[in-house]
Design a protein around this motif. Structure first.
Motif, PDB file in Angstrom:
ATOM      1  N   GLY A 151       0.822  -1.204   0.000  1.00 36.83           N
ATOM      2  CA  GLY A 151       0.000   0.000   0.000  1.00 36.83           C
ATOM      3  C   GLY A 151       0.856   1.253   0.000  1.00 36.83           C
ATOM      4  O   GLY A 151       2.083   1.196   0.036  1.00 36.83           O
ATOM      5  N   GLY A 152       0.203   2.405  -0.044  1.00 36.87           N
ATOM      6  CA  GLY A 152       0.933   3.671   0.028  1.00 36.87           C
ATOM      7  C   GLY A 152       1.324   4.200  -1.335  1.00 36.87           C
ATOM      8  O   GLY A 152       1.203   3.537  -2.363  1.00 36.87           O
TER       9      GLY A 152
ATOM     10  N   PHE B 211       4.363   5.054  -2.530  1.00 35.99           N
ATOM     11  CA  PHE B 211       5.606   4.572  -3.140  1.00 35.99           C
ATOM     12  C   PHE B 211       5.531   3.116  -3.590  1.00 35.99           C
ATOM     13  O   PHE B 211       6.393   2.639  -4.316  1.00 35.99           O
ATOM     14  N   LYS B 212       4.522   2.372  -3.123  1.00 32.44           N
ATOM     15  CA  LYS B 212       4.352   0.969  -3.512  1.00 32.44           C
ATOM     16  C   LYS B 212       5.590   0.120  -3.204  1.00 32.44           C
ATOM     17  O   LYS B 212       5.996  -0.733  -3.982  1.00 32.44           O
ATOM     18  N   ARG B 213       6.181   0.387  -2.065  1.00 35.36           N
ATOM     19  CA  ARG B 213       7.303  -0.408  -1.581  1.00 35.36           C
ATOM     20  C   ARG B 213       7.028  -0.792  -0.133  1.00 35.36           C
ATOM     21  O   ARG B 213       6.303  -0.090   0.578  1.00 35.36           O
ATOM     22  N   GLU B 214       7.653  -1.896   0.308  1.00 34.53           N
ATOM     23  CA  GLU B 214       7.542  -2.250   1.721  1.00 34.53           C
ATOM     24  C   GLU B 214       8.166  -1.148   2.564  1.00 34.53           C
ATOM     25  O   GLU B 214       9.213  -0.587   2.210  1.00 34.53           O
ATOM     26  N   GLY B 215       7.516  -0.816   3.678  1.00 28.84           N
ATOM     27  CA  GLY B 215       7.979   0.284   4.516  1.00 28.84           C
ATOM     28  C   GLY B 215       8.795  -0.193   5.704  1.00 28.84           C
ATOM     29  O   GLY B 215       9.460  -1.229   5.658  1.00 28.84           O
ATOM     30  N   ARG B 216       8.710   0.579   6.786  1.00 22.68           N
ATOM     31  CA  ARG B 216       9.467   0.238   7.981  1.00 22.68           C
ATOM     32  C   ARG B 216       8.940  -1.062   8.584  1.00 22.68           C
ATOM     33  O   ARG B 216       7.809  -1.477   8.305  1.00 22.68           O
ATOM     34  N   PRO B 217       9.727  -1.715   9.424  1.00 26.34           N
ATOM     35  CA  PRO B 217       9.303  -3.011   9.973  1.00 26.34           C
ATOM     36  C   PRO B 217       7.982  -2.919  10.730  1.00 26.34           C
ATOM     37  O   PRO B 217       7.750  -1.974  11.492  1.00 26.34           O
ATOM     38  N   THR B 218       7.128  -3.881  10.505  1.00 26.44           N
ATOM     39  CA  THR B 218       5.881  -3.962  11.254  1.00 26.44           C
ATOM     40  C   THR B 218       6.147  -4.577  12.622  1.00 26.44           C
ATOM     41  O   THR B 218       7.224  -5.129  12.883  1.00 26.44           O
ATOM     42  N   GLU B 219       5.150  -4.503  13.503  1.00 22.25           N
ATOM     43  CA  GLU B 219       5.310  -5.106  14.828  1.00 22.25           C
ATOM     44  C   GLU B 219       5.513  -6.612  14.713  1.00 22.25           C
ATOM     45  O   GLU B 219       6.333  -7.191  15.432  1.00 22.25           O
ATOM     46  N   LYS B 220       4.796  -7.258  13.794  1.00 20.97           N
ATOM     47  CA  LYS B 220       4.971  -8.705  13.589  1.00 20.97           C
ATOM     48  C   LYS B 220       6.407  -9.013  13.171  1.00 20.97           C
ATOM     49  O   LYS B 220       7.020  -9.977  13.660  1.00 20.97           O
TER      50      LYS B 220
ATOM     51  N   TYR C 266      -5.197  -1.336  12.304  1.00 25.01           N
ATOM     52  CA  TYR C 266      -5.136  -2.208  11.129  1.00 25.01           C
ATOM     53  C   TYR C 266      -3.683  -2.316  10.669  1.00 25.01           C
ATOM     54  O   TYR C 266      -2.905  -1.372  10.811  1.00 25.01           O
ATOM     55  N   PHE C 267      -3.314  -3.475  10.110  1.00 27.09           N
ATOM     56  CA  PHE C 267      -1.933  -3.656   9.677  1.00 27.09           C
ATOM     57  C   PHE C 267      -1.878  -4.693   8.561  1.00 27.09           C
ATOM     58  O   PHE C 267      -2.804  -5.482   8.370  1.00 27.09           O
ATOM     59  N   ASP C 268      -0.763  -4.662   7.813  1.00 31.37           N
ATOM     60  CA  ASP C 268      -0.547  -5.644   6.750  1.00 31.37           C
ATOM     61  C   ASP C 268      -0.314  -7.020   7.358  1.00 31.37           C
ATOM     62  O   ASP C 268       0.298  -7.145   8.419  1.00 31.37           O
TER      63      ASP C 268
END
Length: 737
Positions: free
Chosen positions: A84-85, A87-96, A373-375
């Motif tokens: 999403g977003g 830039f269509k790139r993976e962002g900063r680390p998620t909590e998972k 909400y999160f990926d």
């Protein structure tokens, strides 16, 4: 030529597999990332993780600690979606991702040689995700396999499994769907015989059942260790040569001569600050003596010598004398205090202190739409309505430092407390709120996450959250003594450890639960493994200690209080899903009008559930009444108040309910003869009338005269029985001119 290349490539790949759980786990190496020191792919179902391990061959100048990092990244492409977003790139680390990094890291650290200071990195990438099998277990097994087949010194392999319990039966590596039905989520890491790390949560599972789950997990881990050993036999590299940084004997001798007979007195000072000052003063003396005899000695060498002296004194004191740094016996708790309602305006607040550890928790309630909400590229839940955030400011340990932002430790401690409390949080149907607890650590001398669990419980109860039961947490430490051949000679378990006992001891085991059973747990070891017999002893010790903690909490707040007057009010009603459009109105006109008039917020779900939120009870009731009126049916015999919307020669039309009008015939406007409708009512007047009939076409007839009679009789205004309506009024015709 191309055929030969393909044959050679195929021959260089090695694969092993084990049937663990419903799906086999397959580990393969030799195809990808061949320039890494070790690289494997781990597959379960159609979930695939690549894990690599690399360690530098030179120690960085000035390095004084083991610089190992673990990175885990979930790629959107693995799930066949775009990030999403903008830039269509993976962002900063998620909590998972951060929690998976921590779970992968913690069982690896004690398996490297002490004094190994080479920069080491483990990287795990999710390459394919089937949405059924979690990737975290694959990451942990892959890290062990990648290190084991490399030339990096590593005392593995180890195995990792997840254990669930469904209808009383233990399940290895349950799928996401199965985990929703499970009352246990145990991540277990061990070698062939011993436990190394555990983490997870449970829905008040009794301790004896929890212990059975540990034994069950250990059996499954053994097969995963076996296939990794098979892989090492096929393609493992010889261990490289490396140097170990350890305390130098000549510097140790100086340290003993200067401070050996005084270090014990220093570490026995009653308070943390006083103790630290005494230890720092001795360290300065040792440093001065060493530099006088060996000017070339490095800061690290001096630090190692003094730390060895301090650690040995600490361990001898506990093992030989049974005496801890703060004067307690091995199984004594520190003084406990608990208090609720410290802060005005907030929805709930509580303070829990254990010795020099102090955590202030604040509860905030909001509409359930405020959930996070999160990926979830790997699968599993994509939102949560209960959140616990843990903050550890530098002043809590009497220091200065960077303030703001988050680190992995804070996220990990918050997650432990969150999953420990979540099993007792009411469902959304029972309590339609999103709930956030923030823990502000005020003082820290060990086990702040357990203080957070206790203060968080009390803050939730003080806010009026109907928790099933109170949750308490306690930590257990361990000090061991091994002979020259590595055999355990003796050990001592420590209840409720302080900071120095965590630093110099061998274990930090945290166990949370209610009076009925376990809700959350985490084990960190500095040993390459611990027998389950000793660990079971620690579980039972933690259970006994938790009971004392819960008693202190009960004295502060025994049951959940009333909902805070400052918390938003929430009501939920149901309407026909086919009529949602009526409530929204063209362009949102109707719902916006209700919100503007009442001051409440309204959210509608596809199934016709209507959530109404307001800061004040009056706003909530007004909005609720307006919505109910929209979908209410006009009842014969009930009195209504409404606005006159039109007048005719034969009577007046009043708005009985929103969008529903009724006729007050001219003969029903008042007692006696009325010559003209406008003599009694005009458009815009607010009048009260009684419903005296509804014909077969749904046309409503109202009577102001009947309502006046009711008032004079002193009868029931709101819901008179239909039998009270006069006969002549019941036979009145709406078609009369």
């Amino acid at each position: 030529m191309m055929i030969d290349t393909r044959i050679q490539h195929k021959m260089s790949a090695y694969s092993v597999s084990s049937q663990v759980g419903s799906n086999p786990i397959t580990i393969e190496t030799g195809k990808l990332a061949k320039l890494a020191d070790g690289a494997v792919t781990v597959r379960c179902g159609e979930t695939v993780v690549l894990v690599t391990a690399v360690s530098q061959t030179r120690i960085r100048e000035g390095q004084t600690w083991f610089p190992m990092s673990v990175e885990y990244k979930e790629k959107a492409a693995a799930a066949g979606v775009f990030p999403g977003g903008y830039f269509k790139r993976e962002g900063r680390p998620t909590e998972k991702e951060i929690l998976t990094c921590r779970m992968t890291d913690r069982p690896l650290r004690p398996l490297f040689p002490k004094g190994y200071l080479y920069d080491t990195q483990v990287v795990a990438l999710l390459l394919a995700a089937d949405g059924e099998n979690d990737a975290d277990i694959l990451s942990m097994n892959g890290a062990s396999a990648a290190l084991s087949i490399s030339d990096i010194p590593f005392a593995g392999p180890i195995g990792a499994v997840r254990v669930g319990r469904i209808e009383g039966e233990f399940v290895i590596n349950p799928t996401f769907a199965e985990r929703e039905e499970s009352d246990l989520d145990l991540v277990y890491v061990g070698n062939k015989t011993n436990v190394i790390m555990i983490e997870g949560s449970a829905d008040e599972v009794p301790e004896e059942e929890f212990i059975k789950a540990l034994r069950f997990a250990q059996e499954a881990v053994t097969s995963l260790v076996a296939i990794q050993e098979e892989l090492v036999a096929q393609c493992g590299k010889p261990t490289r040569e490396y140097e170990i940084s350890e305390a130098k004997p000549d510097l140790l001798e100086i340290a003993y001569r200067v401070a050996g007979d005084r270090i014990e007195e220093a570490i026995y000072k009653p308070g943390k600050t006083e103790r630290q000052k005494a230890v720092d003063a001795l360290q300065q003396e040792v440093e001065a003596a060493i530099r006088e005899q060996d000017p070339e000695a490095t800061d690290f060498a001096i630090e190692q010598a003094f730390e060895y002296l301090q650690k040995k004194a600490f361990r001898i004191s506990i093992l030989d004398k049974g005496l801890r740094a703060d004067g307690r016996q091995a199984r004594d708790l520190r003084p406990l205090t608990a208090e609720v309602g410290l802060l005005p305006r907030v929805h709930g607040s509580a303070l829990f202190a254990r010795g020099e550890t102090q955590a202030l928790a604040i509860t905030t309630l909001a509409p359930s739409e405020e959930r996070q909400y999160f990926d979830n590229y790997a699968g599993g839940e994509d939102s949560k309505r209960f959140l616990l955030h843990y903050h550890f400011p530098p002043f809590s340990v009497g220091e200065t430092g960077r303030f703001g932002g988050l680190n992995r430790r804070e996220i990990g401690h918050g997650a432990l407390a969150e999953r420990s409390l979540e099993p007792v949080v009411p469902s959304e149907e029972e309590f339609p709120y999103a709930i956030r607890v923030t823990s502000e650590v005020m003082e820290s001398n060990g086990s702040t996450s357990m203080a957070t669990v206790c203060s968080g419980t009390m803050a939730l109860m003080q806010a009026g959250v109907p928790l099933r039961r109170a949750v308490g947490g306690i930590s257990v430490g361990l000090v061991t003594d091994f002979d020259d051949e590595g055999r355990l000679r003796r050990h001592t378990l420590l209840l409720d450890i302080i900071g120095s006992e965590d630093f110099y001891g061998d274990m930090d085991f945290k166990l949370c639960g209610t009076t009925e059973g376990v809700t959350g747990f985490q084990l960190d070891l500095k040993l390459p493994g611990l027998s389950l017999d000793i660990f079971e002893e620690a579980v039972r010790l933690a259970r006994d200690g938790r009971g004392k903690v819960l008693e202190v909490m009960h004295d502060a707040i025994a049951v959940p209080g009333e909902l805070s007057e400052h918390a938003p009010r929430i009501e939920t009603i149901k309407i026909d899903p086919d009529r949602i459009g009526e409530l929204i109105g063209p362009g949102g006109k109707i719902i916006k009008g209700i919100q503007a008039e009442s001051g409440a917020e309204i959210n509608i779900e596809d199934d016709g559930t209507v959530h109404i939120y307001a800061a004040k009870a009056e706003s909530l009731e007004r909005a609720k009444q307006m919505v109910e009126d929209m979908f209410a049916e006009i009842e014969v015999g009930k009195i209504y108040t409404g606005r006159i919307v039109n007048t005719m020669a034969f009577g007046a039309f009043m708005e009985v309910l929103p969008g529903k009008d009724g006729l007050v015939h001219i003969s029903e406007l008042a007692e006696g003869r009325v010559n003209k409708t406008e003599d009694v009512v005009k458009v815009g007047d607010i009048v009260t009338a009684k419903c005296i009939g509804v014909d077969e076409k749904g046309r409503v007839k109202m009577s102001m005269r009947a309502a006046t009679r009711e008032e004079k009789k002193g009868g029931e205004k709101k819901r008179p029985k239909p039998a009270d309506v006069p006969v002549e009024e019941e036979t009145f015709s709406l078609t009369e001119d």
